[in-house]
Design a protein around this motif. Structure first.
Motif, PDB file in Angstrom:
ATOM      1  N   ALA A 193       0.748   3.334 -12.605  1.00 26.12           N
ATOM      2  CA  ALA A 193       0.398   2.240 -13.501  1.00 26.12           C
ATOM      3  C   ALA A 193      -0.639   2.717 -14.514  1.00 26.12           C
ATOM      4  N   ASP A 194      -0.613   2.117 -15.696  1.00 27.66           N
ATOM      5  CA  ASP A 194      -1.546   2.525 -16.754  1.00 27.66           C
ATOM      6  C   ASP A 194      -2.991   2.180 -16.428  1.00 27.66           C
ATOM      7  N   GLY A 195      -3.201   1.101 -15.682  1.00 26.37           N
ATOM      8  CA  GLY A 195      -4.560   0.693 -15.334  1.00 26.37           C
ATOM      9  C   GLY A 195      -4.688   0.420 -13.859  1.00 26.37           C
ATOM     10  N   PRO A 196      -5.850   0.028 -13.401  1.00 28.73           N
ATOM     11  CA  PRO A 196      -6.040  -0.285 -11.976  1.00 28.73           C
ATOM     12  C   PRO A 196      -5.110  -1.415 -11.535  1.00 28.73           C
ATOM     13  N   ARG A 203       1.238  -4.737  -0.335  1.00 24.60           N
ATOM     14  CA  ARG A 203       2.480  -4.779  -1.115  1.00 24.60           C
ATOM     15  C   ARG A 203       3.378  -3.637  -0.667  1.00 24.60           C
ATOM     16  N   VAL A 204       4.546  -3.976  -0.196  1.00 21.11           N
ATOM     17  CA  VAL A 204       5.514  -3.017   0.323  1.00 21.11           C
ATOM     18  C   VAL A 204       6.769  -3.095  -0.545  1.00 21.11           C
ATOM     19  N   VAL A 205       7.283  -1.943  -0.967  1.00 23.22           N
ATOM     20  CA  VAL A 205       8.447  -1.925  -1.867  1.00 23.22           C
ATOM     21  C   VAL A 205       9.499  -0.968  -1.347  1.00 23.22           C
ATOM     22  N   ARG A 267      11.713  -1.169 -14.315  1.00 17.95           N
ATOM     23  CA  ARG A 267      11.189  -2.227 -13.457  1.00 17.95           C
ATOM     24  C   ARG A 267      10.934  -1.702 -12.046  1.00 17.95           C
ATOM     25  N   ALA A 268      11.850  -0.859 -11.554  1.00 19.00           N
ATOM     26  CA  ALA A 268      11.643  -0.256 -10.236  1.00 19.00           C
ATOM     27  C   ALA A 268      10.366   0.572 -10.226  1.00 19.00           C
ATOM     28  N   ALA A 269      10.135   1.324 -11.303  1.00 23.17           N
ATOM     29  CA  ALA A 269       8.926   2.145 -11.397  1.00 23.17           C
ATOM     30  C   ALA A 269       7.673   1.269 -11.405  1.00 23.17           C
ATOM     31  N   GLU A 270       7.746   0.152 -12.111  1.00 27.39           N
ATOM     32  CA  GLU A 270       6.601  -0.765 -12.163  1.00 27.39           C
ATOM     33  C   GLU A 270       6.273  -1.307 -10.777  1.00 27.39           C
ATOM     34  N   LEU A 271       7.307  -1.670 -10.026  1.00 26.48           N
ATOM     35  CA  LEU A 271       7.096  -2.188  -8.677  1.00 26.48           C
ATOM     36  C   LEU A 271       6.513  -1.118  -7.761  1.00 26.48           C
ATOM     37  N   LEU A 272       7.047   0.085  -7.835  1.00 27.62           N
ATOM     38  CA  LEU A 272       6.558   1.170  -6.985  1.00 27.62           C
ATOM     39  C   LEU A 272       5.103   1.512  -7.318  1.00 27.62           C
ATOM     40  N   ALA A 273       4.781   1.541  -8.612  1.00 27.19           N
ATOM     41  CA  ALA A 273       3.418   1.896  -9.017  1.00 27.19           C
ATOM     42  C   ALA A 273       2.408   0.858  -8.559  1.00 27.19           C
ATOM     43  N   GLY A 274       2.848  -0.387  -8.377  1.00 28.02           N
ATOM     44  CA  GLY A 274       1.938  -1.444  -7.929  1.00 28.02           C
ATOM     45  C   GLY A 274       1.919  -1.641  -6.432  1.00 28.02           C
ATOM     46  N   ALA A 301       6.060   9.972  -7.437  1.00 26.03           N
ATOM     47  CA  ALA A 301       5.850  10.123  -8.882  1.00 26.03           C
ATOM     48  C   ALA A 301       5.042   8.955  -9.436  1.00 26.03           C
ATOM     49  N   CYS A 302       5.136   7.801  -8.761  1.00 26.91           N
ATOM     50  CA  CYS A 302       4.346   6.630  -9.152  1.00 26.91           C
ATOM     51  C   CYS A 302       2.979   6.612  -8.467  1.00 26.91           C
ATOM     52  N   GLY A 303       2.691   7.645  -7.673  1.00 27.65           N
ATOM     53  CA  GLY A 303       1.406   7.729  -6.989  1.00 27.65           C
ATOM     54  C   GLY A 303       1.316   6.876  -5.743  1.00 27.65           C
ATOM     55  N   THR A 304       2.464   6.566  -5.147  1.00 28.06           N
ATOM     56  CA  THR A 304       2.498   5.675  -3.991  1.00 28.06           C
ATOM     57  C   THR A 304       2.964   6.413  -2.750  1.00 28.06           C
TER      58      THR A 304
END
Length: 377
Positions: A193-196, A203-205, A267-274, A301-304
């Protein structure tokens, strides 16, 4: 005239999934090397965004209720007219095919008739998967014969893992023809994600296919145990597959579970990053133990961190590189691991991201695959 590489595949973007993304990356890498690329594939379900230098020739096919070309009859609806497409038009310098094995047989026969080499891109061993799925004996024999025929006739076999390469060689393929090219995701799309990330409940994805090979119900059952002690936790499962209707029915009684279906990669990347943790699984003995699921690369890759349920290459990858948790494919084991999940620190996310860029870049895998293809030109 530039050399022509023809790719035969039942799935290609705008389809969403590991196979279409992998083949598009290969097509782009070949174009960058000065090749003309023609993709013979299934008709698109919605508008496609063309790539410069890549021409698509699309065939009408049978699709299932989810819009996927899946099952023996749909495969044949693609493979039978594929033969005519591969026998006509400009003579290619090399042909690349993707499973199923029937596509490989068509590619072998037509390539032999036109006197051109072909490459088998092998993301999994279908004959083993058919055994795990409990297919009838005649189907098992037919799949095994077709798979071996397509692989043994190939000038190159591109395996995504070393274990898969070893399995192919044990099956009778000349080791000198096999190349390990790896696998991965688009690390420019799948990124942190770009920010915190705003703190909230755990949150589980889960992002990806939900089929008999994953049996993702293990996560719904585990989450039912976990959420009882962790109110506010959420489980989001995005993607398609034969198990989705059953999982939705199972999730009706479990609070915090959502299955919105297939979503765009962004959208998948956004969910994973969060997320605090991402899920992946392979059923033991499924025949797919040799795979390293792209879900692992997408998450890191999303840091998760990853919670992997099952055995094989995926579990080994998570353990050896400290990417999260690798547990048995069992609801109690998964629930216990979920109890250890904490929001990843910025340093942990940075480490996971760096590992994915180094080991799970789809562009890097495509370059290795393109090396193997252009060696034949």
């Amino acid at each position: 005239m530039s050399p022509l590489v023809r790719i035969a595949t039942r799935t290609y973007p705008p389809d969403v999934g590991a196979a279409p993304f992998r083949l598009r990356a290969l097509a782009r890498a070949l174009v960058a090397r000065g090749c003309d690329v023609e993709v013979v594939t299934a008709s698109a379900t919605h508008a496609e965004t063309p790539d410069a230098g890549v021409r698509t020739r699309r065939l009408p096919v049978l699709r299932d209720a989810d819009g996927v070309v899946r099952g023996y009859l749909p495969y044949l609806s693609f493979d039978v007219p594929l033969a005519a497409r591969l026998l006509t038009g400009r003579r290619p310098d090399v042909v690349v095919h993707e499973p199923p094995p029937t596509t490989g047989v068509v590619t072998r026969v037509t390539s032999r008739l036109r006197g051109v080499p072909y490459v088998s891109y092998l993301p999994d061993v279908w004959s083993q998967g058919a055994v795990a799925a409990g297919a009838p004996a005649p189907v098992l024999r037919a799949v095994a014969v077709a798979e071996q025929a397509s692989l043994r006739g190939a000038a190159r076999v591109l395996a995504v893992t070393q274990g898969m390469a070893d399995e192919v060689v044990r099956g009778g393929v000349d080791a000198s023809r096999v190349r390990v090219v790896g696998n991965g995701v688009d690390v420019d799309v799948f990124r942190p994600a770009d920010g915190p990330v705003a703190p909230q409940g755990v949150r589980v994805v889960y992002s990806g296919t939900m089929s008999e090979w994953q049996r993702a119900e293990v996560f719904v059952r585990a989450f039912a145990r976990f959420v009882a002690d962790h109110p506010g936790a959420t489980l989001t499962m995005v993607g398609g597959g034969v198990d989705v209707p059953r999982l939705r029915e199972l999730a009706r009684t479990v609070p915090g579970v959502e299955l919105p279906g297939t979503v765009p990669p962004e959208r998948a990347a956004e969910l994973l990053a969060g997320a605090d943790v991402a899920l992946a699984s392979l059923v033991p003995g499924s025949g797919y133990d040799l795979m390293s699921p792209t879900k692992i690369f997408a998450a890191t890759a999303c840091g998760t961190p990853v919670l992997f349920a099952g055995v094989g290459s995926g579990a080994t990858l998570v353990r050896e590189h400290d990417l999260g948790w690798a547990v048995d494919h069992d609801p109690a084991a998964v629930a216990a691991a979920l109890g250890e999940v904490r929001t990843p620190s910025p340093a942990q996310r940075d480490r996971l991201r760096a590992w994915a860029v180094a080991h799970g870049s789809l562009a890097a895998a495509a370059q290795r695959a393109a090396d193997a293809v252009t060696d034949l030109l």
